[in-house]
Design an enzyme around this catalytic site. Structure first.
Site, PDB file in Angstrom:
ATOM      1  N   GLY A  15      25.773  29.637  13.521  1.00 12.06           N
ATOM      2  CA  GLY A  15      25.365  28.747  12.422  1.00 12.06           C
ATOM      3  C   GLY A  15      23.861  28.544  12.333  1.00 12.06           C
ATOM      4  O   GLY A  15      23.079  29.097  13.113  1.00 12.06           O
ATOM      5  N   LEU A 183      12.837  12.236  18.629  1.00 11.33           N
ATOM      6  CA  LEU A 183      12.480  11.792  19.980  1.00 11.33           C
ATOM      7  C   LEU A 183      11.926  12.933  20.835  1.00 11.33           C
ATOM      8  O   LEU A 183      11.408  12.707  21.923  1.00 11.33           O
ATOM      9  CB  LEU A 183      13.698  11.172  20.669  1.00 11.33           C
ATOM     10  CG  LEU A 183      14.163   9.844  20.073  1.00 11.33           C
ATOM     11  CD1 LEU A 183      15.396   9.340  20.791  1.00 11.33           C
ATOM     12  CD2 LEU A 183      13.047   8.809  20.164  1.00 11.33           C
ATOM     13  N   GLU A 219       8.585  14.377   2.301  1.00  9.94           N
ATOM     14  CA  GLU A 219       8.817  15.822   2.295  1.00  9.94           C
ATOM     15  C   GLU A 219       8.538  16.350   0.903  1.00  9.94           C
ATOM     16  O   GLU A 219       8.810  15.668  -0.084  1.00  9.94           O
ATOM     17  CB  GLU A 219      10.290  16.106   2.639  1.00  9.94           C
ATOM     18  CG  GLU A 219      10.483  16.657   4.017  1.00  9.94           C
ATOM     19  CD  GLU A 219      11.937  16.956   4.346  1.00  9.94           C
ATOM     20  OE1 GLU A 219      12.175  17.436   5.443  1.00  9.94           O
ATOM     21  OE2 GLU A 219      12.830  16.725   3.516  1.00  9.94           O
ATOM     22  N   HIS A 243      15.997   8.791  12.441  1.00 11.38           N
ATOM     23  CA  HIS A 243      14.641   9.175  12.854  1.00 11.38           C
ATOM     24  C   HIS A 243      13.640   8.009  12.765  1.00 11.38           C
ATOM     25  O   HIS A 243      12.915   7.728  13.699  1.00 11.38           O
ATOM     26  CB  HIS A 243      14.125  10.335  11.994  1.00 11.38           C
ATOM     27  CG  HIS A 243      15.019  11.536  11.985  1.00 11.38           C
ATOM     28  ND1 HIS A 243      15.764  11.913  13.068  1.00 11.38           N
ATOM     29  CD2 HIS A 243      15.293  12.457  11.017  1.00 11.38           C
ATOM     30  CE1 HIS A 243      16.445  13.016  12.779  1.00 11.38           C
ATOM     31  NE2 HIS A 243      16.182  13.358  11.537  1.00 11.38           N
ATOM     32  N   ARG A 369      -0.275  10.085  13.143  1.00 14.31           N
ATOM     33  CA  ARG A 369       0.387  11.107  12.320  1.00 14.31           C
ATOM     34  C   ARG A 369       1.297  11.948  13.217  1.00 14.31           C
ATOM     35  O   ARG A 369       0.832  12.612  14.135  1.00 14.31           O
ATOM     36  CB  ARG A 369      -0.639  11.976  11.608  1.00 14.31           C
ATOM     37  CG  ARG A 369       0.017  12.798  10.504  1.00 14.31           C
ATOM     38  CD  ARG A 369      -0.977  13.274   9.492  1.00 14.31           C
ATOM     39  NE  ARG A 369      -1.879  14.223  10.097  1.00 14.31           N
ATOM     40  CZ  ARG A 369      -3.196  14.276   9.876  1.00 14.31           C
ATOM     41  NH1 ARG A 369      -3.749  13.431   9.052  1.00 14.31           N
ATOM     42  NH2 ARG A 369      -3.938  15.173  10.476  1.00 14.31           N
ATOM     43  N   THR A 399      -7.778  14.091  16.404  1.00 14.51           N
ATOM     44  CA  THR A 399      -6.906  15.066  15.774  1.00 14.51           C
ATOM     45  C   THR A 399      -6.598  16.124  16.822  1.00 14.51           C
ATOM     46  O   THR A 399      -7.510  16.730  17.393  1.00 14.51           O
ATOM     47  CB  THR A 399      -7.613  15.681  14.541  1.00 14.51           C
ATOM     48  OG1 THR A 399      -7.746  14.636  13.572  1.00 14.51           O
ATOM     49  CG2 THR A 399      -6.811  16.820  13.938  1.00 14.51           C
TER      50      THR A 399
HETATM   51  C1  BG6 Z   1      16.809  16.203   9.428  1.00 13.46           C
HETATM   52  C2  BG6 Z   1      17.261  15.826   8.060  1.00 13.46           C
HETATM   53  O1  BG6 Z   1      17.448  15.411  10.381  1.00 13.46           O
HETATM   54  O2  BG6 Z   1      15.409  16.023   9.530  1.00 13.46           O
HETATM   55  C3  BG6 Z   1      16.539  16.647   7.015  1.00 13.46           C
HETATM   56  O3  BG6 Z   1      18.662  16.054   7.950  1.00 13.46           O
HETATM   57  C4  BG6 Z   1      15.040  16.550   7.208  1.00 13.46           C
HETATM   58  O4  BG6 Z   1      16.897  16.236   5.717  1.00 13.46           O
HETATM   59  C5  BG6 Z   1      14.670  16.836   8.660  1.00 13.46           C
HETATM   60  O5  BG6 Z   1      14.442  17.494   6.363  1.00 13.46           O
HETATM   61  C6  BG6 Z   1      13.199  16.593   8.913  1.00 13.46           C
HETATM   62  O6  BG6 Z   1      12.836  17.070  10.173  1.00 13.46           O
HETATM   63  P1  BG6 Z   1      11.346  17.569  10.454  1.00 13.46           P
HETATM   64  O7  BG6 Z   1      11.373  17.895  11.920  1.00 13.46           O
HETATM   65  O8  BG6 Z   1      11.129  18.732   9.582  1.00 13.46           O
HETATM   66  O9  BG6 Z   1      10.461  16.409  10.139  1.00 13.46           O
END
Ligand code: BG6
Length: 483
Positions: A15, A183, A219, A243, A369, A399
């Site tokens: 997958g 994490l 995003e 998250h 950041r 940075t």
């Molecule tokens: C995932 C979400 O857990 O985290 C996604 O299901 C999201 O929708 C992604 O895009 C973001 O992860 P990263 O590591 O790209 O910030």
């Protein structure tokens, strides 16, 4: 040095998660010589793949395979089978024992134990069946057993409790590693050091000095073929409840008694307990529409999304922490897809000075950041250089790519798998943290679903729905810097 004989079984090996994250992370650890010396990896899935196809698939997302890729491939093998069939798992058990025997011989009997990692790169609908089948046909009391699972853990407080209860019939809490890949991100792992290893941050980390905190996830991409999954969950369940709440709990927790995983998780759970449920009154919801020029489709144009769906792709909400450290300090969590920028950050705005010597001061802000381009910078007022006494808002700037030029930032999954190998739970979600986080969002989520609340539209590539720009001032206590 004595090491475990380790077998890692990746379920769902054909997958997306496995090929994008799990195998590249395993390879990263291998390259850095961080996998135990005696390790075998079994990929398991339903698709009947031959070895060559399997290896091709797992290498697809390994960015720059080095000379050691062949040696890594040697560790890997593939088996196909069903997830619910006891027979298939018993046969795999025979193979695992065989591999453990081979590793034992290779180690000359000098090992300190045997570890099996069951890595479920599978949809949660299969967790209980697979966990049960593992327990009955693959698990052994004579070895260390670790079960790795990844969200979504349910879709509200009750369903998460049911899922947790079912899994706990088969695995004990100390055997379960609930992944939240945030994490494993380097800057998230750095938050504890920043807070608790620096006198001057530690001293001001409270309501006396901090005015408000924003935790933001933006995003640029939309659902990109994941519309079917996303539409069932929405942005709050997808990103905020897990998250962003993990980040919030580290930012806001009390000082743990020690660096022990349970002491850390006790403190994270404790601060979540002080947060009353999020309310619709202090929430802004949005859903993206096609971009202005029509080149990017709207959320409802995705064919895998339900017609007329009201699922939010943008949400921002203010949370309050009812304890002595934080009473009165708004924490705004915000997440959105298809926005103008891609960035995850924490912004901590400090209060005005009580007795300012200078007029028109701007507030200090500490910005952390998380991605992309890890950085920590402190907005600091200085006298503008030159023959002037004007003040300017500048930055003390760390940075990472400028300061740590030769240290590549590891992938979050590599960091987390390393923790599983070392039986360190600090960066995994404990059942009570998960429950508290669902407690905070479940009433709001139910209201959104039951009352079919319509999110406000926003254009693909914009900053979000109308009201986004002054939400922070109105509900977050944020004061724009004017200097
Ligand atoms: C995932 C979400 O857990 O985290 C996604 O299901 C999201 O929708 C992604 O895009 C973001 O992860 P990263 O590591 O790209 O910030």
């Amino acid at each position: 040095k004595k090491q475990n004989l380790t077998t890692i079984i990746v379920f769902g090996a054909s997958g997306d998660l496995a090929k994008r994250k799990t195998f590249p992370a395993l390879y990263e650890l291998f390259t850095k010589k961080l996998l135990p010396k005696h390790t075998r990896i079994i990929g398991y899935a339903r698709s009947p793949l031959n070895r060559e196809d399997f290896l091709k698939r797992i290498k697809q997302y390994i960015k720059s395979p080095g000379d050691d890729i062949a040696a890594f491939e040697e560790l890997c093998e593939y088996r196909s089978g069903e997830y619910g069939k006891p027979d298939d798992f018993q046969q795999m058990h025979a193979r695992v024992r065989e591999l453990e025997g081979e590793m034992d011989t290779a180690s000359g009997g000098k090992n300190c134990g045997v570890m099996r990692i069951y890595y479920l790169a599978l949809p949660p609908t299969t967790f209980v069946e697979v966990a049960g089948n593992i327990k009955e046909n693959l698990y052994s009391n004579d070895v260390t057993n670790h079960l790795v699972i990844e969200k979504p853990f349910g879709s509200d407080r009750d369903s998460s409790k049911v899922l947790g209860g079912q899994i706990s019939k088969y695995f004990r809490e100390e055997e379960i590693f609930r992944t939240d890949h945030y994490l494993g991100k380097d800057m998230v792992k750095n938050l504890m050091a920043l807070r608790f290893a620096n006198t001057f941050y530690d001293a001001v980390w409270n309501k006396e000095y901090i005015s408000n905190v924003q935790i933001t996830f933006k995003e640029k991409i939309g659902t990109q073929g994941r519309g079917g999954y996303f539409d069932e969950f929405g942005i709050i369940r997808d990103v905020i409840q897990n998250h962003l709440m993990q980040v919030l709990s580290i930012i806001a927790m009390e000082t743990p008694k020690s660096l022990d995983a349970e002491d850390i998780r006790d403190c994270k759970a404790a601060v979540l307990k002080c947060i009353p449920p999020a309310t619709l009154d202090e929430t802004l919801l949005g859903q993206y529409t096609a971009s202005e020029d029509g080149s990017e489709p709207g959320y409802l144009d995705d064919e895998t999304v339900r017609k007329g769906s009201n699922t939010p792709t943008f949400a921002m909400t203010t949370l309050h922490i009812d304890n002595d450290r934080w009473r009165g300090v708004p924490f705004v969590v915000k997440a959105g897809k298809a926005l103008e920028d891609a960035r995850v950050s924490v912004r901590i705005q400090f209060k005005d000075m009580k007795y300012p010597l200078f007029p028109n001061m701007a507030r200090n802000e500490l910005v952390i950041r998380i991605s992309p381009a890890e950085a920590i910078y402190m907005k600091t007022v200085v006298k503008e250089p030159g023959l002037t006494n004007n003040l300017a808002l500048s930055e003390l700037d760390l940075t990472y790519q400028d300061r740590y030029t030769h240290i590549p930032i590891p992938d979050a999954y590599a960091s987390l798998i390393l923790d599983v190998l070392g039986t360190d739970h600090s960066n995994f979600v404990r059942a009570d943290e998960l429950d508290e986080s669902w407690r905070i969002f479940t009433p709001l989520l139910h209201q959104i679903d039951n009352e079919n609340i319509t999110p406000l539209p926003y254009r693909f590539g914009s900053r979000g729905p109308e009201g986004e720009s002054n939400f922070l001032e109105v509900f977050g206590g944020y004061v724009k810097p004017v200097l």
